[in-house]
Motif scaffolding. Structure first.
Motif, PDB file in Angstrom:
ATOM      1  N   ALA A  18      15.067  10.808  28.105  1.00 59.06           N
ATOM      2  CA  ALA A  18      14.706  12.007  28.873  1.00 59.06           C
ATOM      3  C   ALA A  18      13.273  12.456  28.602  1.00 59.06           C
ATOM      4  O   ALA A  18      12.825  13.472  29.154  1.00 59.06           O
ATOM      5  CB  ALA A  18      15.678  13.134  28.552  1.00 59.06           C
ATOM      6  N   GLY A  19      12.565  11.721  27.736  1.00 59.11           N
ATOM      7  CA  GLY A  19      11.157  12.013  27.499  1.00 59.11           C
ATOM      8  C   GLY A  19      10.849  12.853  26.283  1.00 59.11           C
ATOM      9  O   GLY A  19       9.696  13.259  26.088  1.00 59.11           O
ATOM     10  N   ASP A  20      11.832  13.128  25.421  1.00 61.78           N
ATOM     11  CA  ASP A  20      11.571  13.929  24.226  1.00 61.78           C
ATOM     12  C   ASP A  20      10.569  13.199  23.329  1.00 61.78           C
ATOM     13  O   ASP A  20      10.821  12.068  22.897  1.00 61.78           O
ATOM     14  CB  ASP A  20      12.880  14.150  23.463  1.00 61.78           C
ATOM     15  N   PRO A  21       9.426  13.814  23.023  1.00 58.38           N
ATOM     16  CA  PRO A  21       8.378  13.094  22.283  1.00 58.38           C
ATOM     17  C   PRO A  21       8.778  12.727  20.857  1.00 58.38           C
ATOM     18  O   PRO A  21       8.372  11.669  20.358  1.00 58.38           O
ATOM     19  CB  PRO A  21       7.194  14.069  22.301  1.00 58.38           C
ATOM     20  N   ILE A  22       9.538  13.583  20.186  1.00 59.25           N
ATOM     21  CA  ILE A  22       9.955  13.262  18.812  1.00 59.25           C
ATOM     22  C   ILE A  22      10.925  12.090  18.825  1.00 59.25           C
ATOM     23  O   ILE A  22      10.822  11.163  18.011  1.00 59.25           O
ATOM     24  CB  ILE A  22      10.583  14.490  18.130  1.00 59.25           C
ATOM     25  N   ALA A  23      11.873  12.094  19.754  1.00 59.13           N
ATOM     26  CA  ALA A  23      12.830  10.992  19.854  1.00 59.13           C
ATOM     27  C   ALA A  23      12.117   9.691  20.205  1.00 59.13           C
ATOM     28  O   ALA A  23      12.420   8.627  19.645  1.00 59.13           O
ATOM     29  CB  ALA A  23      13.892  11.325  20.895  1.00 59.13           C
ATOM     30  N   LEU A  24      11.160   9.765  21.124  1.00 57.62           N
ATOM     31  CA  LEU A  24      10.387   8.571  21.484  1.00 57.62           C
ATOM     32  C   LEU A  24       9.616   8.030  20.283  1.00 57.62           C
ATOM     33  O   LEU A  24       9.563   6.818  20.064  1.00 57.62           O
ATOM     34  CB  LEU A  24       9.423   8.906  22.626  1.00 57.62           C
ATOM     35  N   ALA A  25       9.040   8.926  19.501  1.00 60.06           N
ATOM     36  CA  ALA A  25       8.272   8.504  18.330  1.00 60.06           C
ATOM     37  C   ALA A  25       9.175   7.844  17.290  1.00 60.06           C
ATOM     38  O   ALA A  25       8.771   6.885  16.621  1.00 60.06           O
ATOM     39  CB  ALA A  25       7.541   9.696  17.722  1.00 60.06           C
ATOM     40  N   SER A  26      10.397   8.339  17.147  1.00 60.61           N
ATOM     41  CA  SER A  26      11.317   7.755  16.183  1.00 60.61           C
ATOM     42  C   SER A  26      11.690   6.327  16.586  1.00 60.61           C
ATOM     43  O   SER A  26      11.730   5.422  15.748  1.00 60.61           O
ATOM     44  CB  SER A  26      12.569   8.622  16.063  1.00 60.61           C
ATOM     45  N   PHE A  27      11.930   6.115  17.877  1.00 59.93           N
ATOM     46  CA  PHE A  27      12.232   4.761  18.339  1.00 59.93           C
ATOM     47  C   PHE A  27      11.000   3.866  18.267  1.00 59.93           C
ATOM     48  O   PHE A  27      11.104   2.668  17.972  1.00 59.93           O
ATOM     49  CB  PHE A  27      12.802   4.790  19.760  1.00 59.93           C
ATOM     50  N   ASP A  28       9.844   4.433  18.514  1.00 60.56           N
ATOM     51  CA  ASP A  28       8.612   3.637  18.431  1.00 60.56           C
ATOM     52  C   ASP A  28       8.392   3.128  17.010  1.00 60.56           C
ATOM     53  O   ASP A  28       8.012   1.972  16.801  1.00 60.56           O
ATOM     54  CB  ASP A  28       7.418   4.472  18.883  1.00 60.56           C
ATOM     55  N   ARG A  29       8.640   3.992  16.032  1.00 62.04           N
ATOM     56  CA  ARG A  29       8.471   3.586  14.629  1.00 62.04           C
ATOM     57  C   ARG A  29       9.472   2.488  14.270  1.00 62.04           C
ATOM     58  O   ARG A  29       9.120   1.526  13.582  1.00 62.04           O
ATOM     59  CB  ARG A  29       8.661   4.798  13.720  1.00 62.04           C
ATOM     60  N   ALA A  30      10.708   2.622  14.742  1.00 63.18           N
ATOM     61  CA  ALA A  30      11.710   1.592  14.487  1.00 63.18           C
ATOM     62  C   ALA A  30      11.297   0.273  15.134  1.00 63.18           C
ATOM     63  O   ALA A  30      11.421  -0.800  14.529  1.00 63.18           O
ATOM     64  CB  ALA A  30      13.062   2.042  15.016  1.00 63.18           C
ATOM     65  N   ALA A  31      10.809   0.346  16.365  1.00 66.76           N
ATOM     66  CA  ALA A  31      10.380  -0.862  17.069  1.00 66.76           C
ATOM     67  C   ALA A  31       9.203  -1.525  16.374  1.00 66.76           C
ATOM     68  O   ALA A  31       9.114  -2.761  16.303  1.00 66.76           O
ATOM     69  CB  ALA A  31      10.019  -0.512  18.516  1.00 66.76           C
ATOM     70  N   GLN A  32       8.309  -0.712  15.831  1.00 66.21           N
ATOM     71  CA  GLN A  32       7.161  -1.267  15.105  1.00 66.21           C
ATOM     72  C   GLN A  32       7.633  -2.035  13.876  1.00 66.21           C
ATOM     73  O   GLN A  32       7.152  -3.145  13.590  1.00 66.21           O
ATOM     74  CB  GLN A  32       6.210  -0.138  14.693  1.00 66.21           C
ATOM     75  N   ALA A  33       8.570  -1.455  13.130  1.00 67.62           N
ATOM     76  CA  ALA A  33       9.098  -2.137  11.945  1.00 67.62           C
ATOM     77  C   ALA A  33       9.809  -3.430  12.333  1.00 67.62           C
ATOM     78  O   ALA A  33       9.645  -4.471  11.678  1.00 67.62           O
ATOM     79  CB  ALA A  33      10.051  -1.204  11.194  1.00 67.62           C
ATOM     80  N   LEU A  34      10.605  -3.377  13.398  1.00 69.78           N
ATOM     81  CA  LEU A  34      11.282  -4.588  13.856  1.00 69.78           C
ATOM     82  C   LEU A  34      10.278  -5.658  14.267  1.00 69.78           C
ATOM     83  O   LEU A  34      10.447  -6.843  13.944  1.00 69.78           O
ATOM     84  CB  LEU A  34      12.193  -4.261  15.040  1.00 69.78           C
ATOM     85  N   ALA A  35       9.241  -5.258  14.974  1.00 68.38           N
ATOM     86  CA  ALA A  35       8.233  -6.216  15.414  1.00 68.38           C
ATOM     87  C   ALA A  35       7.559  -6.892  14.230  1.00 68.38           C
ATOM     88  O   ALA A  35       7.311  -8.112  14.248  1.00 68.38           O
ATOM     89  CB  ALA A  35       7.195  -5.522  16.294  1.00 68.38           C
ATOM     90  N   ALA A  36       7.255  -6.110  13.189  1.00 67.96           N
ATOM     91  CA  ALA A  36       6.628  -6.697  12.000  1.00 67.96           C
ATOM     92  C   ALA A  36       7.551  -7.716  11.353  1.00 67.96           C
ATOM     93  O   ALA A  36       7.119  -8.811  10.955  1.00 67.96           O
ATOM     94  CB  ALA A  36       6.270  -5.586  11.015  1.00 67.96           C
ATOM     95  N   GLY A  37       8.836  -7.380  11.233  1.00 68.49           N
ATOM     96  CA  GLY A  37       9.786  -8.309  10.627  1.00 68.49           C
ATOM     97  C   GLY A  37      10.015  -9.552  11.466  1.00 68.49           C
ATOM     98  O   GLY A  37      10.092 -10.673  10.948  1.00 68.49           O
ATOM     99  N   ILE A  38      10.130  -9.379  12.776  1.00 65.23           N
ATOM    100  CA  ILE A  38      10.328 -10.516  13.676  1.00 65.23           C
ATOM    101  C   ILE A  38       9.120 -11.440  13.647  1.00 65.23           C
ATOM    102  O   ILE A  38       9.259 -12.668  13.563  1.00 65.23           O
ATOM    103  CB  ILE A  38      10.595 -10.006  15.107  1.00 65.23           C
ATOM    104  N   ALA A  39       7.927 -10.853  13.728  1.00 61.38           N
ATOM    105  CA  ALA A  39       6.711 -11.676  13.733  1.00 61.38           C
ATOM    106  C   ALA A  39       6.560 -12.455  12.430  1.00 61.38           C
ATOM    107  O   ALA A  39       6.169 -13.629  12.436  1.00 61.38           O
ATOM    108  CB  ALA A  39       5.486 -10.785  13.964  1.00 61.38           C
ATOM    109  N   ALA A  40       6.884 -11.817  11.304  1.00 64.16           N
ATOM    110  CA  ALA A  40       6.796 -12.509  10.021  1.00 64.16           C
ATOM    111  C   ALA A  40       7.780 -13.673   9.963  1.00 64.16           C
ATOM    112  O   ALA A  40       7.453 -14.769   9.487  1.00 64.16           O
ATOM    113  CB  ALA A  40       7.069 -11.527   8.878  1.00 64.16           C
ATOM    114  N   THR A  41       8.991 -13.441  10.441  1.00 62.65           N
ATOM    115  CA  THR A  41       9.997 -14.502  10.435  1.00 62.65           C
ATOM    116  C   THR A  41       9.586 -15.641  11.356  1.00 62.65           C
ATOM    117  O   THR A  41       9.732 -16.825  11.012  1.00 62.65           O
ATOM    118  CB  THR A  41      11.366 -13.941  10.866  1.00 62.65           C
ATOM    119  N   ALA A  42       9.084 -15.305  12.524  1.00 61.13           N
ATOM    120  CA  ALA A  42       8.637 -16.337  13.461  1.00 61.13           C
ATOM    121  C   ALA A  42       7.503 -17.164  12.865  1.00 61.13           C
ATOM    122  O   ALA A  42       7.446 -18.390  13.042  1.00 61.13           O
ATOM    123  CB  ALA A  42       8.194 -15.692  14.763  1.00 61.13           C
TER     124      ALA A  42
END
Length: 310
Positions: free
Chosen positions: A224-248
């Motif tokens: 729905a566009g809540d900026p705090i909720a979006l930021a929380s998912f963005d931080r999670a996605a960033q951590a996942l991306a770092a882990g995925i890229a390292a594994t790859a």
């Protein structure tokens, strides 16, 4: 007429313990699910596992069961048949294989018991019947109460000697991050799990309209566009991306499959994940990773547990 062989499957996580009988095509029968008493003593958690087995054993199809497969939150120890789930404090070095083998309905027929971590089970399921079908090299992630993963290398699921290969949730992605219950700090799970997403959003001032303070509620707010909720998912996605890229980079992957409850957030998670992967997966041989949503949903753990028996 001989009975069609079935596998008894048990999926153990920090939130729920599920069970089913699974046939040779991955179809489930008699599925059930009970909450995990994760903060109670280990005996209470085992009692729920036994209750699941009791109900499966009480079905007419139990006579066709040829083996029992277990996918459990980890880490696991295949050599000893033990589990030490980070999210179930009462199980540390818990002899799960022996306890399941001693269940009266299992012991009466001397059924073999197979164990894997939940991430490995999910990888086995998605490689058999889901989004990793046909992939020679893939990383399959479960992003839920915790973060687990399994590896497909050279066309086969590779759990490693201990059964924990690909345990992505407990690699460090934040060098100065918070201590983790596993004993390390800055772990991927502490940033990207559903628990972490909700905790971060609440700490930053997000308040749900009702009493639901879960990652699912944060996902609804983010959509729905809540900026705090979006930021929380963005931080999670960033951590996942770092882990995925390292594994790859380590094992030369091509396909990545993301499942678990957090993945149901859809583009709220996958859009920032793609953006961060563009930053972190920079080497030529890891660029353009084929990221797919898991196809088997909440049944992946059960289908994977059955795949262990195949």
């Amino acid at each position: 007429m001989p009975l069609t062989p079935l596998f008894a499957a048990v999926d153990i996580g920090g939130t729920k313990i599920a069970g089913a009988l699974v046939d040779g095509t991955g179809r489930l029968r008699h599925r059930l699910q009970l909450p995990t008493p994760a903060r109670e003593p280990g005996a209470a958690v085992l009692a729920v596992v036994h209750k699941v087995l009791d109900q499966l054993a009480g079905t007419p199809d139990w006579a066709a069961v040829t083996a029992v497969g277990i996918g459990s939150a980890g880490p696991v120890d295949l050599a000893d048949g033990t589990v030490s789930p980070v999210n179930i404090p009462g199980w540390r070095g818990f002899p799960l294989v022996a306890e399941v083998a001693a269940h009266p309905a299992v012991a009466a027929r001397a059924l073999p018991v197979r164990l894997a971590g939940d991430g490995v089970a999910m990888a086995a399921a998605e490689h058999w019947q889901g989004a990793a079908r046909g992939a020679d090299n893939a990383l399959c992630l479960v992003v839920s109460t915790g973060v687990g993963a399994g590896l497909v290398l050279d066309g086969a699921v590779r759990p490693g000697p201990s059964g924990n290969a690909g345990h992505l949730g407990h690699i460090t992605v934040d060098l100065d991050g918070d201590p983790c219950p596993c004993g390390s700090r800055g772990c991927l799970e502490g940033l990207a799990s559903g628990t972490a997403i909700a905790r971060r959003a609440l700490a930053e001032g997000w308040r749900p309209p009702g009493e639901d303070r879960t990652a699912r509620a944060v996902a609804t707010a983010a959509a729905a566009g809540d900026p705090i909720a979006l930021a929380s998912f963005d931080r999670a996605a960033q951590a996942l991306a770092a882990g995925i890229a390292a594994t790859a980079a380590l094992v030369d992957l091509h396909r990545v499959v993301v499942g678990g409850g957090v993945a149901t957030a859809g583009e709220v998670l996958f859009a920032p994940l793609a953006r961060h992967l563009d930053r972190y997966a920079a080497l030529s041989y890891v660029r353009g990773l084929d990221v797919r949503r898991a196809e088997l949903g909440t049944d992946a753990g059960l289908i994977g547990a059955a795949a262990l028996c195949r």
